[in-house]
Scaffold this active site. Structure first.
Site, PDB file in Angstrom:
ATOM      1  N   LYS A 206      24.533  43.973  -3.336  1.00 18.81           N
ATOM      2  CA  LYS A 206      24.303  42.773  -2.517  1.00 18.81           C
ATOM      3  C   LYS A 206      22.849  42.333  -2.599  1.00 18.81           C
ATOM      4  CE  LYS A 206      28.405  42.309  -0.094  1.00 18.81           C
ATOM      5  NZ  LYS A 206      29.172  42.857   1.009  1.00 18.81           N
ATOM      6  N   ARG A 240      32.458  50.517  -0.149  1.00 20.62           N
ATOM      7  CA  ARG A 240      33.087  49.568  -1.080  1.00 20.62           C
ATOM      8  C   ARG A 240      32.094  49.315  -2.206  1.00 20.62           C
ATOM      9  NH1 ARG A 240      33.087  44.138  -2.000  1.00 20.62           N
ATOM     10  NH2 ARG A 240      35.066  43.148  -2.488  1.00 20.62           N
TER      11      ARG A 240
HETATM   12  N1  PMM Z   1      32.023  41.984   0.437  1.00 16.27           N
HETATM   13  C1  PMM Z   1      32.521  41.102  -0.448  1.00 16.27           C
HETATM   14  C2  PMM Z   1      33.894  40.834  -0.500  1.00 16.27           C
HETATM   15  N2  PMM Z   1      34.753  41.458   0.327  1.00 16.27           N
HETATM   16  N3  PMM Z   1      35.140  42.991   2.049  1.00 16.27           N
HETATM   17  C3  PMM Z   1      34.675  43.864   2.949  1.00 16.27           C
HETATM   18  N4  PMM Z   1      35.523  44.488   3.781  1.00 16.27           N
HETATM   19  N5  PMM Z   1      33.347  44.155   3.050  1.00 16.27           N
HETATM   20  C4  PMM Z   1      32.422  43.566   2.246  1.00 16.27           C
HETATM   21  O1  PMM Z   1      31.218  43.853   2.405  1.00 16.27           O
HETATM   22  C5  PMM Z   1      32.876  42.621   1.285  1.00 16.27           C
HETATM   23  C6  PMM Z   1      34.269  42.361   1.216  1.00 16.27           C
HETATM   24  C7  PMM Z   1      31.585  40.394  -1.370  1.00 16.27           C
HETATM   25  O2  PMM Z   1      31.157  41.201  -2.398  1.00 16.27           O
HETATM   26  P1  PMM Z   1      31.688  41.065  -3.920  1.00 16.27           P
HETATM   27  O3  PMM Z   1      31.682  39.584  -4.264  1.00 16.27           O
HETATM   28  O4  PMM Z   1      30.670  41.816  -4.686  1.00 16.27           O
HETATM   29  O5  PMM Z   1      33.052  41.649  -3.984  1.00 16.27           O
END
Ligand code: PMM
Length: 263
Positions: A206, A240
């Site tokens: 991030k 995650r």
């Molecule tokens: N971050 C992203 C997408 N989905 N879901 C949860 N539960 N927590 C998160 O921090 C989260 C998410 C965005 O990140 P990406 O585009 O790198 O997938």
């Protein structure tokens, strides 16, 4: 939780897994590297310039991937969506978890469907939508306010029939938060854990990690590992991540140290 973004424009892996067979291959690779959950998403939520997609587009992206995962994956998989129609298809394909960045608040059909399905739910804190959440990054006390929000959403889920044991909460790193807010949330993670639900931390690659640790691939990877290490030590249950292998190594190390009473 290994991230499988089936989108053309996600922040760090956009366009890589639009082909369902490549997506399956990547999911199986993350499983082999130690991922315990694969998180499939068809809507980009990058902070700047995320393009809104219709439910039809989201479904067209994720359905062929979900069907393959349902047949081939041994670990559970989740669907990262705000839409009940998308979640329905994922559950039918065998998904065990709905991961909703709107904490089941965007689509009115989501809560009753999750309750009826009996699946697990990830309730994440965010303000505004994927395209404009950065404008909403103002808090009196970010840890307290995120905690209050998550408690309220968990209460709403329970009132709608979701079993408490099925609830996971997520402070939503990077969503309507400045770098300082993200750091304060890390510092206050024990207060989020004190809500009594397993806590998911999604800090992988991030922007606040890039800002603080540095933007080269190795700096982002180590920055992500540092956040994940401290998150686990601070009580998080799920991290995650885009790269399963280093995250699995972090988990093995932290678990071994914590089992001996440290740090
Ligand atoms: N971050 C992203 C997408 N989905 N879901 C949860 N539960 N927590 C998160 O921090 C989260 C998410 C965005 O990140 P990406 O585009 O790198 O997938």
């Amino acid at each position: 939780m290994g991230v499988l973004n089936v989108t053309p424009d996600s922040f760090s892996d956009g366009g890589l897994y639009l082909d369902p067979d490549r997506a399956l291959e990547h999911a199986l690779a993350m499983e082999a590297e130690g991922a315990g959950i694969i998180d499939v998403g068809g809507e980009s939520t990058r902070p700047v310039g995320a393009r809104a997609v219709s439910a039809e587009v989201e479904i067209a992206r994720v359905r062929p991937v979900l069907e393959r995962l349902g047949r081939r994956l041994r670990v559970p998989f989740s669907i990262d969506t705000r839409r009940a129609a998308v979640a329905r298809i994922a559950l039918d394909a065998g998904a065990a978890i709905i991961n909703d960045i709107s904490a089941l608040g965007f689509d009115a059909a989501m809560l009753p469907m999750a309750a009826a399905a009996g699946c697990a739910v990830v309730l994440m804190h965010m303000r505004g939508g994927p395209a404009d959440h950065a404008r909403h990054a103002r808090y009196r006390d970010v840890v307290a306010q995120v905690g209050e929000f998550l408690r309220a959403r968990a209460d709403a889920a329970i009132a709608a029939g979701v079993r408490p044991a099925r609830i996971i909460v997520d402070p939503g790193f990077g969503f309507a938060k400045t770098a300082r807010h993200n750091l304060e949330l890390m510092g206050g993670l024990s207060r989020i854990c004190a809500l009594g639900y397993p806590v998911l931390v999604g800090a992988s690659r991030k922007r606040f990690v890039r800002t603080i640790a540095g933007g080269s691939a190795i700096e982002v990877a180590y920055g992500t590992a540092a956040v994940n290490t401290l998150a686990l030590a601070g009580g998080a249950s799920i991290i995650r991540v885009h790269e399963a292998a280093p995250a699995a190594a972090v988990i093995r190390m932290v678990v071994a140290i914590v089992a001996r009473g440290g740090p």
